[in-house]
Motif scaffolding. Structure first.
Motif, PDB file in Angstrom:
ATOM      1  N   GLY A  69       0.811  -1.217   0.000  1.00 46.72           N
ATOM      2  CA  GLY A  69       0.000   0.000   0.000  1.00 46.72           C
ATOM      3  C   GLY A  69       0.842   1.264   0.000  1.00 46.72           C
ATOM      4  O   GLY A  69       1.871   1.349   0.659  1.00 46.72           O
ATOM      5  N   VAL A  70       0.410   2.252  -0.767  1.00 46.50           N
ATOM      6  CA  VAL A  70       1.074   3.547  -0.858  1.00 46.50           C
ATOM      7  C   VAL A  70       0.006   4.616  -0.715  1.00 46.50           C
ATOM      8  O   VAL A  70      -1.063   4.521  -1.327  1.00 46.50           O
ATOM      9  CB  VAL A  70       1.775   3.707  -2.235  1.00 46.50           C
ATOM     10  N   LEU A  71       0.273   5.614   0.098  1.00 49.49           N
ATOM     11  CA  LEU A  71      -0.664   6.726   0.228  1.00 49.49           C
ATOM     12  C   LEU A  71      -0.404   7.696  -0.920  1.00 49.49           C
ATOM     13  O   LEU A  71       0.703   8.208  -1.080  1.00 49.49           O
ATOM     14  CB  LEU A  71      -0.473   7.436   1.567  1.00 49.49           C
ATOM     15  N   TRP A  72      -1.428   7.912  -1.740  1.00 50.50           N
ATOM     16  CA  TRP A  72      -1.289   8.785  -2.908  1.00 50.50           C
ATOM     17  C   TRP A  72      -2.414   9.789  -2.902  1.00 50.50           C
ATOM     18  O   TRP A  72      -3.581   9.421  -2.824  1.00 50.50           O
ATOM     19  CB  TRP A  72      -1.345   7.952  -4.197  1.00 50.50           C
ATOM     20  N   ARG A  73      -2.062  11.042  -2.987  1.00 52.05           N
ATOM     21  CA  ARG A  73      -3.076  12.100  -3.055  1.00 52.05           C
ATOM     22  C   ARG A  73      -2.876  12.868  -4.343  1.00 52.05           C
ATOM     23  O   ARG A  73      -1.847  13.508  -4.544  1.00 52.05           O
ATOM     24  CB  ARG A  73      -2.957  13.026  -1.854  1.00 52.05           C
TER      25      ARG A  73
END
Length: 108
Positions: A69-73
């Motif tokens: 999982g990667v936090l992407w905004r």
């Protein structure tokens, strides 16, 4: 419509070339040097189909694939044009045909 197209595209990609991989289009990927040389030497599709082809080749060559999982905004929302979905579908079909024709066999 983009959310629906994205979800449908993802299901089709999983069904045709990348079962079990939930997000083939996320740009973050990590490879060993050996795997990168092996995989990228067979890539033929630029642009939107690149990620799908890389994962297809990796799987065909027996490499382990792990999603993390990667936090992407995304600032300002998605910038994927509608035509990209059509191009991705064309690329997906090319990748599937290449795989069926044995073009992604591991070189000895």
């Amino acid at each position: 419509y983009k959310v629906v197209l994205s979800r449908l595209s993802n299901l089709l990609i999983q069904f045709m070339v990348a079962p079990g991989i939930h997000d083939t289009q996320m740009g973050f990927k990590l490879f060993t040097g050996t795997a990168a040389k092996d995989i990228f030497s067979q890539v033929t599709i630029p642009g939107w189909g690149f990620d799908m082809e890389v994962l297809t080749i990796a799987r065909r060559h027996g490499y382990k694939i792990k999603e993390v999982g990667v936090l992407w905004r995304e600032r300002g929302g998605s910038h994927v044009p509608l035509g990209a979905y059509l191009q991705s579908l064309v690329d997906l079909l090319k990748i599937k045909l290449n795989a069926l024709a044995g073009k992604y066999r591991k070189k000895k």
